[in-house]
Design a protein around this motif. Structure first.
Motif, PDB file in Angstrom:
ATOM      1  N   ASP A  55       0.605  -1.107   0.063  1.00  0.00           N
ATOM      2  CA  ASP A  55      -0.018   0.063  -0.070  1.00  0.00           C
ATOM      3  C   ASP A  55       0.880   1.258   0.003  1.00  0.00           C
ATOM      4  O   ASP A  55       0.418   2.117  -0.619  1.00  0.00           O
ATOM      5  CB  ASP A  55      -0.861   0.042   1.051  1.00  0.00           C
ATOM      6  N   ILE A  56       1.986   1.310   0.950  1.00  0.00           N
ATOM      7  CA  ILE A  56       2.891   2.471   0.893  1.00  0.00           C
ATOM      8  C   ILE A  56       3.534   2.615  -0.386  1.00  0.00           C
ATOM      9  O   ILE A  56       3.696   3.488  -1.169  1.00  0.00           O
ATOM     10  CB  ILE A  56       3.727   2.186   1.699  1.00  0.00           C
ATOM     11  N   ALA A  57       4.290   1.451  -0.984  1.00  0.00           N
ATOM     12  CA  ALA A  57       4.755   1.513  -2.206  1.00  0.00           C
ATOM     13  C   ALA A  57       3.829   2.101  -3.367  1.00  0.00           C
ATOM     14  O   ALA A  57       4.279   3.070  -4.154  1.00  0.00           O
ATOM     15  CB  ALA A  57       5.341   0.244  -2.687  1.00  0.00           C
ATOM     16  N   GLU A  58       2.413   1.572  -3.500  1.00  0.00           N
ATOM     17  CA  GLU A  58       1.631   2.255  -4.388  1.00  0.00           C
ATOM     18  C   GLU A  58       1.100   3.667  -4.070  1.00  0.00           C
ATOM     19  O   GLU A  58       1.213   4.349  -5.055  1.00  0.00           O
ATOM     20  CB  GLU A  58       0.238   1.386  -4.367  1.00  0.00           C
ATOM     21  N   LYS A  59       1.247   4.064  -3.058  1.00  0.00           N
ATOM     22  CA  LYS A  59       0.758   5.257  -2.682  1.00  0.00           C
ATOM     23  C   LYS A  59       2.137   6.432  -2.892  1.00  0.00           C
ATOM     24  O   LYS A  59       1.787   7.355  -3.574  1.00  0.00           O
ATOM     25  CB  LYS A  59       0.835   5.643  -0.994  1.00  0.00           C
TER      26      LYS A  59
END
Length: 213
Positions: A55-59
């Motif tokens: 999720d953090i990578a996508e964000k």
């Protein structure tokens, strides 16, 4: 005869084991169930952490897909949130992005983000790299004691970033007119055995250029 004795001993051990199991069956069942629950919780936690990382990578990728401009406060806050998430990889990437694109003018805020990023690093070399970058970032507007305080953990280590920090200190003192201390740091680099050859060659060049040595 020996076979009979061995058979008796084996039977005795089996009987003792059976009695132990019968006597402690409740505790054994509870222990077994506890292990199963622990493994299940561990699996769930790892799955949660993996999803959190994704999720953090996508964000981060969505945020930086189009260059963030100075003044886009909402996007800047989201980058700061990524740093606060304590993800070792994307905290560094977010901090680098903020610095490279000059999204924050207040150096005290940048230094706070540096400290937050340094604290969460489990890899010593990456931690030392961030410390070195913090020293480099501040080297143009702090005194020698403050710069030494920042770089001290690296200077006292055997990190691959130690030579870079020594070279930074030499440049700092030379730029501020202290040729004696500048020369000392260069000589420390040249005199060290476990030093990157490129850094050593650079130190030797500067000794010849600045001090005719």
């Amino acid at each position: 005869m020996n076979e009979d004795i061995e058979f008796v001993n084996q039977s005795t051990r089996i009987e003792k084991l059976k009695n132990f199991i019968i006597k402690n069956r409740k505790n054994l069942i509870l222990t077994f169930l506890s292990i199963i629950v622990f493994l299940f919780v561990l699996f769930i936690y790892q799955e949660f952490q993996e999803k959190k990382k994704l999720d953090i990578a996508e964000k981060f990728n969505n945020l930086t897909l189009v260059k963030i401009k100075k003044g886009e406060k909402d996007k800047l806050e989201k980058l700061i949130e990524i740093i606060a998430s304590q993800n070792e990889t994307y905290s560094i990437l977010s901090l680098n992005y903020i610095i490279d694109n000059q999204l924050i003018d207040d150096k005290s805020k940048i230094n706070k983000l540096f400290d937050d990023t340094i604290k969460i690093q489990s890899d010593n070399e990456i931690k030392n790299l961030i410390i070195y970058k913090k020293g480099l970032f501040n080297s143009d507007n702090i005194d020698e004691n403050e710069l030494l305080k920042i770089l001290n953990p690296v200077l006292k280590s055997q990190s691959v970033w130690k030579p870079h920090s020594l070279l930074l200190m030499s440049d700092y003192f030379y730029a501020n007119g202290n040729s004696i201390k500048s020369k000392q740091f260069l000589k420390e680099i040249v005199g060290s055995e476990k030093i990157n050859n490129n850094i050593k060659l650079e130190a030797e060049k500067r000794l010849r250029r600045y001090f005719n040595e």
